[in-house]
Design a protein around this motif. Sequence first.
Motif, PDB file in Angstrom:
ATOM      1  N   VAL A  53       0.809   0.978  14.910  1.00 53.45           N
ATOM      2  CA  VAL A  53      -0.117  -0.138  14.725  1.00 53.45           C
ATOM      3  C   VAL A  53       0.579  -1.468  14.963  1.00 53.45           C
ATOM      4  O   VAL A  53       0.076  -2.513  14.582  1.00 53.45           O
ATOM      5  CB  VAL A  53      -0.750  -0.106  13.312  1.00 53.45           C
ATOM      6  N   GLY A  54       1.748  -1.406  15.577  1.00 47.19           N
ATOM      7  CA  GLY A  54       2.480  -2.628  15.886  1.00 47.19           C
ATOM      8  C   GLY A  54       3.427  -3.015  14.764  1.00 47.19           C
ATOM      9  O   GLY A  54       3.679  -2.247  13.836  1.00 47.19           O
ATOM     10  N   GLN A  55       3.938  -4.230  14.849  1.00 46.50           N
ATOM     11  CA  GLN A  55       4.884  -4.708  13.849  1.00 46.50           C
ATOM     12  C   GLN A  55       4.165  -5.164  12.587  1.00 46.50           C
ATOM     13  O   GLN A  55       3.012  -5.599  12.632  1.00 46.50           O
ATOM     14  CB  GLN A  55       5.700  -5.867  14.405  1.00 46.50           C
ATOM     15  N   TRP A  56       4.865  -5.074  11.466  1.00 46.85           N
ATOM     16  CA  TRP A  56       4.325  -5.570  10.208  1.00 46.85           C
ATOM     17  C   TRP A  56       4.319  -7.093  10.228  1.00 46.85           C
ATOM     18  O   TRP A  56       5.150  -7.714  10.894  1.00 46.85           O
ATOM     19  CB  TRP A  56       5.162  -5.079   9.047  1.00 46.85           C
ATOM     20  N   PRO A  57       3.410  -7.700   9.496  1.00 42.99           N
ATOM     21  CA  PRO A  57       3.368  -9.160   9.456  1.00 42.99           C
ATOM     22  C   PRO A  57       4.668  -9.742   8.903  1.00 42.99           C
ATOM     23  O   PRO A  57       5.316  -9.140   8.041  1.00 42.99           O
ATOM     24  CB  PRO A  57       2.204  -9.472   8.515  1.00 42.99           C
ATOM     25  N   GLU A  58       5.024 -10.910   9.388  1.00 48.30           N
ATOM     26  CA  GLU A  58       6.220 -11.615   8.916  1.00 48.30           C
ATOM     27  C   GLU A  58       6.068 -11.922   7.433  1.00 48.30           C
ATOM     28  O   GLU A  58       5.018 -12.381   6.979  1.00 48.30           O
ATOM     29  CB  GLU A  58       6.379 -12.917   9.704  1.00 48.30           C
ATOM     30  N   GLY A  59       7.067 -11.636   6.648  1.00 47.23           N
ATOM     31  CA  GLY A  59       7.050 -11.941   5.221  1.00 47.23           C
ATOM     32  C   GLY A  59       6.224 -10.978   4.384  1.00 47.23           C
ATOM     33  O   GLY A  59       5.911 -11.266   3.232  1.00 47.23           O
ATOM     34  N   LEU A  60       5.867  -9.834   4.903  1.00 48.66           N
ATOM     35  CA  LEU A  60       5.086  -8.850   4.150  1.00 48.66           C
ATOM     36  C   LEU A  60       5.905  -8.339   2.974  1.00 48.66           C
ATOM     37  O   LEU A  60       7.029  -7.880   3.137  1.00 48.66           O
ATOM     38  CB  LEU A  60       4.688  -7.675   5.053  1.00 48.66           C
ATOM     39  N   SER A  61       5.352  -8.417   1.801  1.00 52.23           N
ATOM     40  CA  SER A  61       6.035  -7.931   0.614  1.00 52.23           C
ATOM     41  C   SER A  61       5.313  -6.691   0.109  1.00 52.23           C
ATOM     42  O   SER A  61       4.098  -6.699  -0.085  1.00 52.23           O
ATOM     43  CB  SER A  61       6.043  -8.996  -0.481  1.00 52.23           C
ATOM     44  N   LEU A  62       6.063  -5.670  -0.104  1.00 57.36           N
ATOM     45  CA  LEU A  62       5.488  -4.433  -0.640  1.00 57.36           C
ATOM     46  C   LEU A  62       6.006  -4.174  -2.054  1.00 57.36           C
ATOM     47  O   LEU A  62       6.026  -3.034  -2.511  1.00 57.36           O
ATOM     48  CB  LEU A  62       5.840  -3.257   0.288  1.00 57.36           C
ATOM     49  N   ARG A  63       6.369  -5.235  -2.741  1.00 56.45           N
ATOM     50  CA  ARG A  63       6.838  -5.090  -4.121  1.00 56.45           C
ATOM     51  C   ARG A  63       5.674  -4.658  -5.004  1.00 56.45           C
ATOM     52  O   ARG A  63       4.549  -5.130  -4.874  1.00 56.45           O
ATOM     53  CB  ARG A  63       7.405  -6.410  -4.617  1.00 56.45           C
ATOM     54  N   ARG A  64       5.971  -3.770  -5.921  1.00 56.37           N
ATOM     55  CA  ARG A  64       4.941  -3.232  -6.814  1.00 56.37           C
ATOM     56  C   ARG A  64       4.251  -4.349  -7.601  1.00 56.37           C
ATOM     57  O   ARG A  64       3.032  -4.342  -7.775  1.00 56.37           O
ATOM     58  CB  ARG A  64       5.583  -2.228  -7.777  1.00 56.37           C
ATOM     59  N   GLU A  65       5.031  -5.295  -8.089  1.00 55.73           N
ATOM     60  CA  GLU A  65       4.464  -6.378  -8.890  1.00 55.73           C
ATOM     61  C   GLU A  65       3.453  -7.192  -8.097  1.00 55.73           C
ATOM     62  O   GLU A  65       2.454  -7.668  -8.646  1.00 55.73           O
ATOM     63  CB  GLU A  65       5.582  -7.309  -9.404  1.00 55.73           C
ATOM     64  N   GLU A  66       3.698  -7.389  -6.832  1.00 54.14           N
ATOM     65  CA  GLU A  66       2.786  -8.192  -6.029  1.00 54.14           C
ATOM     66  C   GLU A  66       1.539  -7.414  -5.616  1.00 54.14           C
ATOM     67  O   GLU A  66       0.495  -8.006  -5.345  1.00 54.14           O
ATOM     68  CB  GLU A  66       3.523  -8.724  -4.791  1.00 54.14           C
TER      69      GLU A  66
END
Length: 73
Positions: A53-66
């Motif tokens: 699906v291409g590259q992930w967005p710049e600054g993507l956070s996958l932290r649980r808290e967020e």
Amino acid sequence: MQTQLMQALVEKIRSLPPERIAEVEDFVDFLKQRAQAKPHAPPAAREFPVISVGQWPEGLSLRREEIYGDDGR
């Protein structure tokens, strides 16, 4: 020993009716094709679908808290 096995196999094939001999020939061709198809990779790896699906967005956070909030659940 190998020659005896081959001779026994040939005799078994000769004893088959013509339509069965054609099936044996098709099966041998199938085995040859399978042996030639990427012998270094296991069959499951060759058949695994790849979805890009291409590259992930710049600054993507996958932290649980967020994703779920700060309450720790």
